[in-house]
Design an enzyme around this catalytic site. Structure first.
Site, PDB file in Angstrom:
ATOM      1  N   ALA A  89       0.919  -1.258  -0.019  1.00 52.40           N
ATOM      2  CA  ALA A  89       0.057  -0.183  -0.007  1.00 52.40           C
ATOM      3  C   ALA A  89       0.892   1.058   0.070  1.00 52.40           C
ATOM      4  CB  ALA A  89      -0.763  -0.056   1.353  1.00 52.40           C
ATOM      5  N   GLY A 144       0.501  -5.171   0.827  1.00 58.85           N
ATOM      6  CA  GLY A 144      -0.490  -5.158  -0.244  1.00 58.85           C
ATOM      7  C   GLY A 144      -0.163  -5.817  -1.397  1.00 58.85           C
ATOM      8  N   GLU A 184      -0.515  -9.404  -0.790  1.00 56.40           N
ATOM      9  CA  GLU A 184      -1.670  -9.730  -0.381  1.00 56.40           C
ATOM     10  C   GLU A 184      -2.636  -9.774  -2.009  1.00 56.40           C
ATOM     11  OE1 GLU A 184      -1.766  -6.443   2.197  1.00 56.40           O
ATOM     12  OE2 GLU A 184      -2.491  -7.765   4.034  1.00 56.40           O
ATOM     13  N   GLU A 211       4.507  -4.975   7.090  1.00 59.98           N
ATOM     14  CA  GLU A 211       4.021  -3.935   7.757  1.00 59.98           C
ATOM     15  C   GLU A 211       4.400  -3.822   9.220  1.00 59.98           C
ATOM     16  OE1 GLU A 211       2.601  -6.607   6.093  1.00 59.98           O
ATOM     17  OE2 GLU A 211       0.872  -5.591   4.652  1.00 59.98           O
TER      18      GLU A 211
HETATM   19  C1  LIG Z   1      -2.106  -3.107   2.451  1.00 57.37           C
HETATM   20  C2  LIG Z   1      -1.693  -3.113   3.966  1.00 57.37           C
HETATM   21  C3  LIG Z   1      -2.882  -2.722   4.622  1.00 57.37           C
HETATM   22  O1  LIG Z   1      -1.371  -4.654   4.214  1.00 57.37           O
HETATM   23  C4  LIG Z   1      -0.410  -2.340   4.238  1.00 57.37           C
HETATM   24  C5  LIG Z   1       0.669  -2.204   3.609  1.00 57.37           C
HETATM   25  O2  LIG Z   1       0.750  -2.821   2.333  1.00 57.37           O
HETATM   26  S1  LIG Z   1       2.080  -1.348   4.081  1.00 57.37           S
HETATM   27  C6  LIG Z   1       3.187  -1.343   2.923  1.00 57.37           C
HETATM   28  C7  LIG Z   1       4.130  -2.478   2.928  1.00 57.37           C
HETATM   29  N1  LIG Z   1       5.524  -2.343   2.073  1.00 57.37           N
HETATM   30  C8  LIG Z   1       6.607  -2.025   2.563  1.00 57.37           C
HETATM   31  O3  LIG Z   1       6.611  -1.531   3.507  1.00 57.37           O
HETATM   32  C9  LIG Z   1       7.703  -1.852   1.401  1.00 57.37           C
HETATM   33  C10 LIG Z   1       8.000  -0.339   1.267  1.00 57.37           C
HETATM   34  N2  LIG Z   1       9.257  -0.392   0.429  1.00 57.37           N
HETATM   35  C11 LIG Z   1      10.599  -0.715   0.779  1.00 57.37           C
HETATM   36  O4  LIG Z   1      10.823  -1.500   1.685  1.00 57.37           O
HETATM   37  C12 LIG Z   1      11.535  -0.430  -0.334  1.00 57.37           C
HETATM   38  O5  LIG Z   1      10.990   0.515  -1.121  1.00 57.37           O
HETATM   39  C13 LIG Z   1      11.762  -1.956  -1.313  1.00 57.37           C
HETATM   40  C14 LIG Z   1      12.686  -2.780  -0.475  1.00 57.37           C
HETATM   41  C15 LIG Z   1      10.531  -2.352  -1.856  1.00 57.37           C
HETATM   42  C16 LIG Z   1      12.617  -1.382  -2.233  1.00 57.37           C
HETATM   43  O6  LIG Z   1      14.058  -0.527  -2.136  1.00 57.37           O
HETATM   44  P1  LIG Z   1      14.729   0.368  -2.800  1.00 57.37           P
HETATM   45  O7  LIG Z   1      14.948  -0.654  -3.939  1.00 57.37           O
HETATM   46  O8  LIG Z   1      15.996   0.689  -2.119  1.00 57.37           O
HETATM   47  O9  LIG Z   1      13.803   1.320  -3.587  1.00 57.37           O
HETATM   48  P2  LIG Z   1      13.351   2.722  -2.972  1.00 57.37           P
HETATM   49  O10 LIG Z   1      14.281   3.850  -3.113  1.00 57.37           O
HETATM   50  O11 LIG Z   1      12.742   2.259  -1.419  1.00 57.37           O
HETATM   51  O12 LIG Z   1      11.937   2.881  -3.602  1.00 57.37           O
HETATM   52  C17 LIG Z   1      11.732   3.723  -4.749  1.00 57.37           C
HETATM   53  C18 LIG Z   1      10.667   4.573  -4.659  1.00 57.37           C
HETATM   54  O13 LIG Z   1       9.345   3.724  -4.485  1.00 57.37           O
HETATM   55  C19 LIG Z   1       8.862   4.621  -3.173  1.00 57.37           C
HETATM   56  N3  LIG Z   1       8.111   3.378  -2.620  1.00 57.37           N
HETATM   57  C20 LIG Z   1       8.607   2.222  -2.323  1.00 57.37           C
HETATM   58  N4  LIG Z   1       7.607   1.528  -1.856  1.00 57.37           N
HETATM   59  C21 LIG Z   1       6.582   2.173  -1.487  1.00 57.37           C
HETATM   60  C22 LIG Z   1       5.366   2.345  -0.810  1.00 57.37           C
HETATM   61  N5  LIG Z   1       5.013   0.864  -0.169  1.00 57.37           N
HETATM   62  N6  LIG Z   1       4.562   3.245  -0.897  1.00 57.37           N
HETATM   63  C23 LIG Z   1       5.143   4.538  -1.272  1.00 57.37           C
HETATM   64  N7  LIG Z   1       6.097   4.594  -2.102  1.00 57.37           N
HETATM   65  C24 LIG Z   1       6.915   3.508  -2.101  1.00 57.37           C
HETATM   66  C25 LIG Z   1       9.929   4.951  -2.431  1.00 57.37           C
HETATM   67  O14 LIG Z   1       9.426   5.765  -1.528  1.00 57.37           O
HETATM   68  C26 LIG Z   1      10.857   5.680  -3.453  1.00 57.37           C
HETATM   69  O15 LIG Z   1      10.362   6.889  -3.913  1.00 57.37           O
HETATM   70  P3  LIG Z   1      11.031   8.088  -3.884  1.00 57.37           P
HETATM   71  O16 LIG Z   1      11.538   8.193  -2.079  1.00 57.37           O
HETATM   72  O17 LIG Z   1      12.406   7.805  -4.615  1.00 57.37           O
HETATM   73  O18 LIG Z   1      10.346   8.954  -4.361  1.00 57.37           O
END
Ligand SMILES: CC(C)(O)CC(=O)SCCNC(=O)CCNC(=O)[C@H](O)C(C)(C)COP(=O)(O)OP(=O)(O)OC[C@H]1O[C@@H](n2cnc3c(N)ncnc32)[C@H](O)[C@@H]1OP(=O)(O)O
Length: 258
Positions: free
Chosen positions: A65, A109, A112, A132
């Protein structure tokens, strides 16, 4: 209909839905989730579509998400909107088969969403996770429930509590994924599977999907009865006569969904 965050393409009765927010690793914001549910419903209603594939990019199926969008929300906001439940209900209401073709990250998500599809074909670069816990929350779209049913309590607890990622090979061993293929072959493999399904009778395909999904909801005896009733009902179709007749006549069946 024109979409901003997904691409939709229909070829040979297969609808390919590609999540398309590369700048955020296909993070599932309100717009993307709503467009995805609408595209799936359109495909479900279309005579041109017999099987659906949902995919992302090589780097990310979906990284969960949208954390930016969620970060400012209050209890009242998320409780009143109930966005994830609304979208999940629309997705699991789709009657045609949906294959998730997963490459790269399928987190939160994203994992999921893949689990709401009917089966998952993964590339050898796929990484599944429910991280999460690292955000001070927990899964809200099925990660504590579906994942536990798919891979068992111990691995589901491990993934949900530590937030660790599971590589494709482990995911296949654990039963989360049906096949793993080299990244370059992912879409060919998923399309091949979808085309195979598209050749079958839609009636038996939909009944089979319904019966397998039922097995997660009801006790065994009730599930077996449900299966038997659906099996019996298919004998009222022309496709049953055609399928069995074609076998006996040693020719390819021509199903007409009747
Ligand atoms: C649905 C529910 C209710 O169950 C809740 C959820 O899903 S909560 C979300 C769970 N997901 C996460 O916690 C994963 C978050 N992302 C990461 O940990 C990392 O991005 C990665 C390991 C997937 C990849 O890392 P990396 O290769 O270093 O790329 P990044 O520089 O981190 O990401 C690039 C760019 O994408 C944006 N990004 C990544 N994931 C998300 C996200 N879930 N939401 C919003 N944006 C996301 C990240 O911020 C980067 O953007 P910029 O900062 O460059 O603008």
């Amino acid at each position: 209909m024109a979409f901003e965050t997904i691409n939709v393409d229909v070829q040979d009765h297969v609808c390919l839905i590609k999540l398309n927010r590369p700048e955020a690793l296909n993070a599932l914001n309100t717009e993307l989730l709503s467009e995805l549910a609408t595209a799936l419903e359109d495909a479900d209603a279309s005579d041109k579509v017999r099987c659906i594939i949902v995919t992302g990019s090589e780097k990310a199926f979906a990284a969960g998400a949208d954390i930016k969008e969620m970060s400012e929300k209050s209890f009242v906001d998320v409780y009143s909107e109930d966005l994830f439940a609304k979208v999940s209900n629309r997705i699991i209401g789709i009657r045609k088969p949906i294959i998730a073709a997963v490459s790269g990250y399928a987190l939160g998500g994203g994992c999921e969403l893949a689990m709401m599809c009917d089966f998952i074909i993964a590339s050898d670069t796929a990484k599944f996770g429910q991280p999460e816990i690292n955000l001070g929350v927990m899964p809200g779209m099925g990660g504590s429930q579906r994942l536990t049913r798919f891979i068992g309590k111990s691995k589901a607890m491990d993934m949900n509590l530590t937030g660790r990622f599971m590589e494709a090979e482990e995911a296949e061993r654990a039963g989360l994924v049906s096949r793993v293929v080299p990244a370059k072959k992912l879409m060919d493999e998923a399309t091949g599977a979808a085309q195979k399904i598209a050749e079958k009778s839609q009636l038996s395909v939909m009944a089979t999907k319904e019966a397998v999904n039922r097995s997660y909801e009801v006790p065994l005896a009730e599930g077996l009865l449900y299966e038997r009733r659906l099996f019996h009902s298919l004998f009222a179709t022309e496709d049953q006569k055609e399928g069995m007749g074609a076998f006996l006549e040693k020719r390819e069946a021509q199903f007409r969904d009747k």
